[in-house]
Scaffold this motif. Structure first.
Motif, PDB file in Angstrom:
ATOM      1  N   ARG A  29      -7.076   9.605  11.364  1.00 55.70           N
ATOM      2  CA  ARG A  29      -5.911   8.724  11.245  1.00 55.70           C
ATOM      3  C   ARG A  29      -6.330   7.355  10.722  1.00 55.70           C
ATOM      4  NH1 ARG A  29      -4.599  10.946  16.540  1.00 55.70           N
ATOM      5  NH2 ARG A  29      -2.950  12.503  16.358  1.00 55.70           N
ATOM      6  N   LEU A  30      -7.443   6.843  11.255  1.00 59.60           N
ATOM      7  CA  LEU A  30      -7.928   5.537  10.808  1.00 59.60           C
ATOM      8  C   LEU A  30      -8.352   5.578   9.339  1.00 59.60           C
ATOM      9  CD1 LEU A  30      -9.983   4.457  13.954  1.00 59.60           C
ATOM     10  CD2 LEU A  30      -7.758   3.584  13.215  1.00 59.60           C
ATOM     11  N   LYS A  31      -9.010   6.666   8.955  1.00 55.33           N
ATOM     12  CA  LYS A  31      -9.383   6.823   7.553  1.00 55.33           C
ATOM     13  C   LYS A  31      -8.139   6.872   6.664  1.00 55.33           C
ATOM     14  CE  LYS A  31     -13.750   9.322   8.164  1.00 55.33           C
ATOM     15  NZ  LYS A  31     -14.439  10.628   7.944  1.00 55.33           N
ATOM     16  N   ALA A  32      -7.089   7.575   7.135  1.00 57.67           N
ATOM     17  CA  ALA A  32      -5.858   7.686   6.362  1.00 57.67           C
ATOM     18  C   ALA A  32      -5.222   6.314   6.169  1.00 57.67           C
ATOM     19  CB  ALA A  32      -4.884   8.636   7.055  1.00 57.67           C
ATOM     20  N   LEU A  33      -5.235   5.486   7.227  1.00 59.20           N
ATOM     21  CA  LEU A  33      -4.690   4.133   7.125  1.00 59.20           C
ATOM     22  C   LEU A  33      -5.467   3.304   6.098  1.00 59.20           C
ATOM     23  CD1 LEU A  33      -3.969   3.297  10.869  1.00 59.20           C
ATOM     24  CD2 LEU A  33      -2.271   3.650   9.069  1.00 59.20           C
ATOM     25  N   ALA A  34      -6.789   3.450   6.118  1.00 57.03           N
ATOM     26  CA  ALA A  34      -7.620   2.713   5.165  1.00 57.03           C
ATOM     27  C   ALA A  34      -7.319   3.144   3.734  1.00 57.03           C
ATOM     28  CB  ALA A  34      -9.099   2.929   5.493  1.00 57.03           C
ATOM     29  N   TYR A  35      -7.130   4.448   3.528  1.00 54.59           N
ATOM     30  CA  TYR A  35      -6.802   4.945   2.195  1.00 54.59           C
ATOM     31  C   TYR A  35      -5.419   4.473   1.758  1.00 54.59           C
ATOM     32  CZ  TYR A  35     -10.858   8.120   2.104  1.00 54.59           C
ATOM     33  OH  TYR A  35     -12.124   8.641   2.072  1.00 54.59           O
ATOM     34  N   ASP A  36      -4.457   4.470   2.693  1.00 58.38           N
ATOM     35  CA  ASP A  36      -3.123   3.949   2.376  1.00 58.38           C
ATOM     36  C   ASP A  36      -3.217   2.494   1.913  1.00 58.38           C
ATOM     37  OD1 ASP A  36      -1.737   6.261   2.963  1.00 58.38           O
ATOM     38  OD2 ASP A  36      -1.103   5.623   4.956  1.00 58.38           O
ATOM     39  N   PHE A  37      -3.985   1.708   2.663  1.00 60.29           N
ATOM     40  CA  PHE A  37      -4.140   0.285   2.362  1.00 60.29           C
ATOM     41  C   PHE A  37      -4.721   0.100   0.958  1.00 60.29           C
ATOM     42  CE2 PHE A  37      -5.958  -4.018   3.390  1.00 60.29           C
ATOM     43  CZ  PHE A  37      -4.759  -4.603   3.771  1.00 60.29           C
ATOM     44  N   LYS A  38      -5.723   0.887   0.638  1.00 57.28           N
ATOM     45  CA  LYS A  38      -6.353   0.832  -0.678  1.00 57.28           C
ATOM     46  C   LYS A  38      -5.348   1.181  -1.777  1.00 57.28           C
ATOM     47  CE  LYS A  38     -10.285   2.892  -3.178  1.00 57.28           C
ATOM     48  NZ  LYS A  38     -11.403   3.873  -3.073  1.00 57.28           N
ATOM     49  N   ALA A  39      -4.533   2.205  -1.528  1.00 58.34           N
ATOM     50  CA  ALA A  39      -3.532   2.624  -2.510  1.00 58.34           C
ATOM     51  C   ALA A  39      -2.471   1.547  -2.714  1.00 58.34           C
ATOM     52  CB  ALA A  39      -2.877   3.930  -2.066  1.00 58.34           C
ATOM     53  N   MET A  40      -2.100   0.882  -1.633  1.00 60.02           N
ATOM     54  CA  MET A  40      -1.088  -0.175  -1.722  1.00 60.02           C
ATOM     55  C   MET A  40      -1.569  -1.335  -2.592  1.00 60.02           C
ATOM     56  SD  MET A  40       0.209  -0.202   2.234  1.00 60.02           S
ATOM     57  CE  MET A  40       1.081   1.200   2.928  1.00 60.02           C
ATOM     58  N   TYR A  41      -2.816  -1.764  -2.376  1.00 60.56           N
ATOM     59  CA  TYR A  41      -3.369  -2.841  -3.193  1.00 60.56           C
ATOM     60  C   TYR A  41      -3.468  -2.421  -4.656  1.00 60.56           C
ATOM     61  CZ  TYR A  41      -4.552  -6.512   0.137  1.00 60.56           C
ATOM     62  OH  TYR A  41      -4.471  -7.548   1.031  1.00 60.56           O
ATOM     63  N   LYS A  42      -3.893  -1.213  -4.876  1.00 58.81           N
ATOM     64  CA  LYS A  42      -4.074  -0.730  -6.245  1.00 58.81           C
ATOM     65  C   LYS A  42      -2.759  -0.712  -7.024  1.00 58.81           C
ATOM     66  CE  LYS A  42      -5.785   1.630  -9.750  1.00 58.81           C
ATOM     67  NZ  LYS A  42      -7.064   1.950 -10.270  1.00 58.81           N
ATOM     68  N   ASN A  43      -1.670  -0.380  -6.320  1.00 60.16           N
ATOM     69  CA  ASN A  43      -0.404  -0.148  -7.013  1.00 60.16           C
ATOM     70  C   ASN A  43       0.631  -1.240  -6.780  1.00 60.16           C
ATOM     71  OD1 ASN A  43      -0.916   2.475  -8.372  1.00 60.16           O
ATOM     72  ND2 ASN A  43      -1.322   3.116  -6.269  1.00 60.16           N
ATOM     73  N   ARG A  44       0.133  -2.441  -6.443  1.00 59.77           N
ATOM     74  CA  ARG A  44       0.942  -3.656  -6.459  1.00 59.77           C
ATOM     75  C   ARG A  44       2.033  -3.707  -5.400  1.00 59.77           C
ATOM     76  NH1 ARG A  44       1.713  -3.477 -13.049  1.00 59.77           N
ATOM     77  NH2 ARG A  44      -0.505  -3.565 -13.572  1.00 59.77           N
ATOM     78  N   ILE A  45       1.742  -3.140  -4.225  1.00 56.42           N
ATOM     79  CA  ILE A  45       2.632  -3.381  -3.091  1.00 56.42           C
ATOM     80  C   ILE A  45       2.544  -4.867  -2.754  1.00 56.42           C
ATOM     81  CG2 ILE A  45       3.059  -2.859  -0.660  1.00 56.42           C
ATOM     82  CD1 ILE A  45       3.727  -0.559  -2.564  1.00 56.42           C
ATOM     83  N   ILE A  46       3.684  -5.517  -2.530  1.00 54.54           N
ATOM     84  CA  ILE A  46       3.712  -6.975  -2.404  1.00 54.54           C
ATOM     85  C   ILE A  46       2.886  -7.484  -1.228  1.00 54.54           C
ATOM     86  CG2 ILE A  46       5.209  -8.952  -1.898  1.00 54.54           C
ATOM     87  CD1 ILE A  46       7.366  -7.616  -3.562  1.00 54.54           C
ATOM     88  N   PHE A  47       3.068  -6.883  -0.043  1.00 56.88           N
ATOM     89  CA  PHE A  47       2.342  -7.340   1.146  1.00 56.88           C
ATOM     90  C   PHE A  47       1.848  -6.110   1.911  1.00 56.88           C
ATOM     91  CE2 PHE A  47       2.332  -9.352   5.517  1.00 56.88           C
ATOM     92  CZ  PHE A  47       1.207 -10.134   5.268  1.00 56.88           C
ATOM     93  N   PRO A  48       0.702  -5.559   1.495  1.00 64.38           N
ATOM     94  CA  PRO A  48       0.219  -4.301   2.079  1.00 64.38           C
ATOM     95  C   PRO A  48       0.142  -4.265   3.608  1.00 64.38           C
ATOM     96  CG  PRO A  48      -1.029  -4.796   0.119  1.00 64.38           C
ATOM     97  CD  PRO A  48      -0.159  -6.002   0.384  1.00 64.38           C
ATOM     98  N   PRO A  49      -0.283  -5.332   4.297  1.00 58.28           N
ATOM     99  CA  PRO A  49      -0.319  -5.230   5.765  1.00 58.28           C
ATOM    100  C   PRO A  49       1.036  -4.905   6.381  1.00 58.28           C
ATOM    101  CG  PRO A  49      -1.619  -7.095   5.026  1.00 58.28           C
ATOM    102  CD  PRO A  49      -0.877  -6.600   3.823  1.00 58.28           C
ATOM    103  N   MET A  50       2.105  -5.491   5.848  1.00 55.97           N
ATOM    104  CA  MET A  50       3.437  -5.199   6.362  1.00 55.97           C
ATOM    105  C   MET A  50       3.846  -3.765   6.036  1.00 55.97           C
ATOM    106  SD  MET A  50       7.102  -7.018   5.551  1.00 55.97           S
ATOM    107  CE  MET A  50       7.176  -6.375   3.865  1.00 55.97           C
ATOM    108  N   ALA A  51       3.590  -3.325   4.816  1.00 56.60           N
ATOM    109  CA  ALA A  51       3.927  -1.954   4.423  1.00 56.60           C
ATOM    110  C   ALA A  51       3.156  -0.950   5.261  1.00 56.60           C
ATOM    111  CB  ALA A  51       3.628  -1.750   2.939  1.00 56.60           C
ATOM    112  N   LEU A  52       1.890  -1.275   5.559  1.00 59.37           N
ATOM    113  CA  LEU A  52       1.058  -0.392   6.368  1.00 59.37           C
ATOM    114  C   LEU A  52       1.607  -0.263   7.782  1.00 59.37           C
ATOM    115  CD1 LEU A  52      -1.643   1.171   5.891  1.00 59.37           C
ATOM    116  CD2 LEU A  52      -2.782  -0.694   7.077  1.00 59.37           C
TER     117      LEU A  52
END
Length: 248
Positions: free
Chosen positions: A213-236
């Motif tokens: 689960r923790l690895k999945a969260l880290a991968y989500d975070f990486k994907a958000m930054y890569k694809n221009r999510i405005i504020f990744p911590p909030m989206a996460l």
């Protein structure tokens, strides 16, 4: 009338208990032009024997070791030739025989690049325990933790050719990264199908342990930054919170 070819890719590994139901849900579709591709990771439990029973209905079947789900999906994409492409894992099945017809009609009427719908999660007895109702996509939805269920995601094959396949750099979030890239980053036209398209067994690699689960969260975070999510911590934070309503 000539119907565009729809390619369905099923990835499996040691799925002897579920693969037949998955296959039958595809080959029993009433849509007349389906290319069914199965990429098996070298199963040893009888999965390949079940697949062989449906040889005449399967366009391409491969059984060999791979680097996981998304490497196998990329293999399937390379082998596919349909104008429209979707993926259905071995634990999933199409909810009725009209799903691909509805997919075709949606592309034909609304002319999007991407369509998606709703999904039910089932427990081991077949009881519905979660209802993923996607709702219509609105510009910026990914900024607030939204995503469509990947097993209901169908797109024009040209998107893979122009924007790339599943990236193995995002681990279990490779499907999330690809959908975020196509829909959010590149702002491609999408259309929501308000129908339960797929039924899915609970579980999965990303939910199998706290470490995963923790690895999945880290991968989500990486994907958000890569694809221009405005504020990744909030989206996460919002991404898992959005799932709560699926249980009611």
């Amino acid at each position: 009338m000539e119907y565009p070819k729809i390619s369905i890719i099923t990835v499996c590994y040691n799925a002897v208990n579920t693969i037949e139901r998955c296959i039958r849900s595809v080959i029993n579709q009433n849509y007349p032009n389906v290319e069914y591709i199965i990429i098996d990771g070298g199963s040893t439990d009888g999965t390949v024997d079940i697949i062989s029973k449906f040889y005449e209905h399967i366009a391409i079947s491969v059984s060999e070791k791979d680097q996981g789900i998304y490497d196998a999906l990329n293999k399937g994409l390379k082998l596919s030739s349909g104008e429209i492409v979707g993926a259905l894992n071995a634990d999933d099945f199409l909810s009725n025989e009209n799903i691909l017809t509805v997919v075709y009609e949606t592309f034909s009427i609304h002319h999007p690049y991407i369509v998606y719908g709703d999904l039910d999660y089932l427990d081991g007895t077949g009881k519905i325990i979660r209802k993923w109702r996607s709702g219509k996509y609105k510009k910026g939805s990914f900024n607030f933790g939204w995503m469509p269920p990947h097993p209901t995601f169908y797109c024009k094959r040209e998107l893979f050719e122009n924007l790339g396949n599943y990236s193995l750099a995002y681990g279990s979030a490779a499907d999330y990264e690809l959908m975020t890239r196509f829909i959010h980053k590149h702002k491609l036209a999408v259309h929501y199908i308000p129908v339960v398209m797929v039924k899915m067994m609970t579980g999965g690699v990303s939910n199998s342990s706290m470490g995963n689960r923790l690895k999945a969260l880290a991968y989500d975070f990486k994907a958000m930054y890569k694809n221009r999510i405005i504020f990744p911590p909030m989206a996460l934070l919002l991404k898992p919170l959005r799932k709560i309503k699926q249980f009611f």
